[in-house]
Write a protein that holds these residues in place. Structure first.
Motif, PDB file in Angstrom:
ATOM      1  N   GLY A 224     -73.090  18.426  66.091  1.00 13.76           N
ATOM      2  CA  GLY A 224     -73.302  18.179  67.280  1.00 13.76           C
ATOM      3  C   GLY A 224     -73.556  19.696  68.545  1.00 13.76           C
ATOM      4  N   PRO A 225     -74.485  20.209  69.494  1.00 17.73           N
ATOM      5  CA  PRO A 225     -74.721  21.191  69.881  1.00 17.73           C
ATOM      6  C   PRO A 225     -74.170  22.493  69.664  1.00 17.73           C
ATOM      7  N   ALA A 226     -72.844  21.771  70.120  1.00 16.19           N
ATOM      8  CA  ALA A 226     -72.376  23.688  69.703  1.00 16.19           C
ATOM      9  C   ALA A 226     -71.746  23.625  68.036  1.00 16.19           C
ATOM     10  N   GLU A 227     -71.398  23.101  67.690  1.00 12.31           N
ATOM     11  CA  GLU A 227     -71.511  22.917  65.860  1.00 12.31           C
ATOM     12  C   GLU A 227     -72.491  23.625  65.123  1.00 12.31           C
ATOM     13  N   LEU A 228     -73.938  23.308  65.970  1.00 12.17           N
ATOM     14  CA  LEU A 228     -74.584  23.956  65.621  1.00 12.17           C
ATOM     15  C   LEU A 228     -74.812  24.997  65.673  1.00 12.17           C
ATOM     16  N   ALA A 229     -74.422  25.415  67.196  1.00 11.39           N
ATOM     17  CA  ALA A 229     -74.099  26.705  67.385  1.00 11.39           C
ATOM     18  C   ALA A 229     -73.760  27.927  67.272  1.00 11.39           C
ATOM     19  N   GLU A 230     -72.308  27.286  67.043  1.00  6.36           N
ATOM     20  CA  GLU A 230     -71.706  27.609  65.772  1.00  6.36           C
ATOM     21  C   GLU A 230     -71.823  28.188  64.305  1.00  6.36           C
ATOM     22  N   ALA A 231     -72.430  27.042  63.407  1.00  6.51           N
ATOM     23  CA  ALA A 231     -72.909  27.772  62.213  1.00  6.51           C
ATOM     24  C   ALA A 231     -74.036  28.331  62.507  1.00  6.51           C
ATOM     25  N   GLU A 232     -75.172  28.369  62.818  1.00 12.83           N
ATOM     26  CA  GLU A 232     -76.841  29.127  62.818  1.00 12.83           C
ATOM     27  C   GLU A 232     -75.726  30.825  63.169  1.00 12.83           C
ATOM     28  N   LEU A 233     -75.101  30.763  64.321  1.00 16.22           N
ATOM     29  CA  LEU A 233     -74.465  32.263  64.399  1.00 16.22           C
ATOM     30  C   LEU A 233     -73.989  32.813  63.090  1.00 16.22           C
ATOM     31  N   ARG A 234     -73.157  31.337  62.700  1.00 20.84           N
ATOM     32  CA  ARG A 234     -72.303  32.741  61.570  1.00 20.84           C
ATOM     33  C   ARG A 234     -73.426  32.793  60.344  1.00 20.84           C
ATOM     34  N   GLU A 235     -74.608  31.666  60.568  1.00 21.52           N
ATOM     35  CA  GLU A 235     -74.862  31.555  58.679  1.00 21.52           C
ATOM     36  C   GLU A 235     -76.343  32.874  58.704  1.00 21.52           C
TER      37      GLU A 235
ATOM     38  N   GLU B 144     -74.892  33.502  55.835  1.00 20.09           N
ATOM     39  CA  GLU B 144     -74.676  32.417  55.035  1.00 20.09           C
ATOM     40  C   GLU B 144     -76.137  32.517  54.827  1.00 20.09           C
ATOM     41  N   LEU B 145     -77.139  32.984  54.248  1.00 19.31           N
ATOM     42  CA  LEU B 145     -77.867  32.993  54.359  1.00 19.31           C
ATOM     43  C   LEU B 145     -78.558  31.717  53.807  1.00 19.31           C
ATOM     44  N   SER B 146     -79.966  30.592  54.202  1.00 19.42           N
ATOM     45  CA  SER B 146     -80.625  30.142  53.386  1.00 19.42           C
ATOM     46  C   SER B 146     -81.508  31.089  52.556  1.00 19.42           C
ATOM     47  N   VAL B 147     -82.136  29.893  51.776  1.00 18.92           N
ATOM     48  CA  VAL B 147     -83.283  30.102  50.889  1.00 18.92           C
ATOM     49  C   VAL B 147     -84.255  30.604  51.646  1.00 18.92           C
ATOM     50  N   GLU B 148     -84.686  30.167  53.118  1.00 16.42           N
ATOM     51  CA  GLU B 148     -85.908  31.054  53.987  1.00 16.42           C
ATOM     52  C   GLU B 148     -85.473  31.935  54.326  1.00 16.42           C
ATOM     53  N   GLU B 149     -84.056  31.988  54.376  1.00 21.39           N
ATOM     54  CA  GLU B 149     -84.228  33.636  55.746  1.00 21.39           C
ATOM     55  C   GLU B 149     -83.277  34.513  54.648  1.00 21.39           C
ATOM     56  N   GLN B 150     -83.553  34.600  53.250  1.00 22.16           N
ATOM     57  CA  GLN B 150     -83.298  35.861  52.713  1.00 22.16           C
ATOM     58  C   GLN B 150     -83.991  36.811  52.961  1.00 22.16           C
ATOM     59  N   ASP B 151     -84.797  37.092  54.258  1.00 26.68           N
ATOM     60  CA  ASP B 151     -85.595  38.549  54.536  1.00 26.68           C
ATOM     61  C   ASP B 151     -85.013  39.367  56.012  1.00 26.68           C
ATOM     62  N   LEU B 152     -84.034  37.913  56.655  1.00 24.15           N
ATOM     63  CA  LEU B 152     -83.419  37.716  57.669  1.00 24.15           C
ATOM     64  C   LEU B 152     -82.567  39.283  57.104  1.00 24.15           C
ATOM     65  N   VAL B 153     -82.830  40.164  58.301  1.00 24.58           N
ATOM     66  CA  VAL B 153     -82.034  41.399  58.882  1.00 24.58           C
ATOM     67  C   VAL B 153     -81.173  41.082  60.545  1.00 24.58           C
ATOM     68  N   THR B 154     -79.860  41.375  59.815  1.00 20.80           N
ATOM     69  CA  THR B 154     -78.710  41.685  61.007  1.00 20.80           C
ATOM     70  C   THR B 154     -78.413  42.838  61.143  1.00 20.80           C
ATOM     71  N   ARG B 155     -78.057  43.245  62.752  1.00 20.96           N
ATOM     72  CA  ARG B 155     -78.372  44.664  63.611  1.00 20.96           C
ATOM     73  C   ARG B 155     -77.948  44.257  65.065  1.00 20.96           C
ATOM     74  N   ARG B 156     -76.411  44.949  65.210  1.00 21.26           N
ATOM     75  CA  ARG B 156     -76.052  45.131  66.515  1.00 21.26           C
ATOM     76  C   ARG B 156     -76.264  46.587  67.423  1.00 21.26           C
ATOM     77  N   PHE B 157     -77.181  45.826  68.484  1.00 25.03           N
ATOM     78  CA  PHE B 157     -77.910  47.063  68.993  1.00 25.03           C
ATOM     79  C   PHE B 157     -76.742  47.163  70.548  1.00 25.03           C
TER      80      PHE B 157
END
Length: 250
Positions: A141-152, A192-205
């Motif tokens: 579902g769209p909401a489930e996908l959004a929650e999961a992407e945010l968490r991951e 919970e990064l996937s193998v394709e996202e191992q270079d991803l950086v998260t930051r609060r602005f």
């Protein structure tokens, strides 16, 4: 075989040549030849926003006479539509089909969260809001996908998730839609990064820093910019953060 009207030589050139779609080499690396087209099962979620059957001209100003798949992989496919315009001249549309995705704006009175990752087609790293799709979960579902992407991508959990609207990312050549969500009442957690996202950086602005990124032209992702415009125009902005908060761009 489709026999378009118009000058025979022009029609033959338009239909029989190995057409190179504008921008396609940047997406798939090279132009596929018909003999090398990869055929793969199309995930059920890849439902085009238009019928693949012959359609009347109507608002389009043309009629679709034939369709073929030029390229396909697990994440996307490229479709070629042979058309006849209202004046009888033939033409060709190249359409990139990709599953819809979710984009999430995680924000509170103190700031916003962004992610940065390398984007191969444009050969650079860019900041953007968390976003993504699940090609292997067409039933999500769209909401489930959004929650999961945010968490991951960020590790954040949203106590509240509000739908801001839908945008099309590049409807001049692609059918992909983006569902935009506002995430508030945030709490931290493990990414919970996937193998394709191992270079991803998260930051609060902070909001001031976010405003500087916007005004300085640092944010290049069109979906993130459009999503922020939806939030600035939405009454959810006031309800979520109060009138004391002034957002960049508002």
């Amino acid at each position: 075989m489709f026999e378009p009207s118009g000058p025979p030589r022009l029609a033959r050139l338009l239909w029989e040549r190995d057409v190179e779609l504008v921008g396609l080499p940047a997406i798939i690396g090279r132009r596929p030849r018909p003999s090398a087209v990869v055929r793969m099962a199309r995930p059920p979620r890849w439902t085009p926003h238009r019928s693949e059957e012959t359609v009347p001209a109507g608002d389009r100003g043309f009629v679709v006479r034939d369709t073929r798949i030029a390229y396909e992989n697990p994440w996307m496919r490229v479709r070629e539509d042979a058309i006849v315009r209202a004046d009888g001249s033939p033409g060709l549309f190249g359409v990139v089909e990709k599953p819809d995705f979710a984009l999430i704006i995680p924000v509170d009175a103190s700031g916003v969260w962004l992610v940065e990752q390398f984007r191969h087609p444009v050969d650079g790293r860019y900041w953007e809001f968390p976003q993504g799709s699940w090609e292997d979960r067409p039933d999500v579902g769209p909401a489930e996908l959004a929650e999961a992407e945010l968490r991951e991508e960020t590790g954040l959990r949203a106590g509240r998730l509000d739908h801001l609207g839908q945008i099309f990312t590049a409807y001049g050549y692609a059918d992909q839609a983006c569902q935009v969500w506002l995430a508030t009442e945030l709490s931290p957690g493990q990414r919970e990064l996937s193998v394709e996202e191992q270079d991803l950086v998260t930051r609060r602005f902070s909001h001031r820093e976010w405003g500087d990124l916007l005004s300085g032209g640092v944010i290049k992702d069109a979906s993130s910019l459009a999503a922020w415009a939806l939030l600035c125009a939405s009454p959810l902005r006031e309800r979520a953060f109060g009138r004391a908060v002034r957002f960049p761009g508002s």
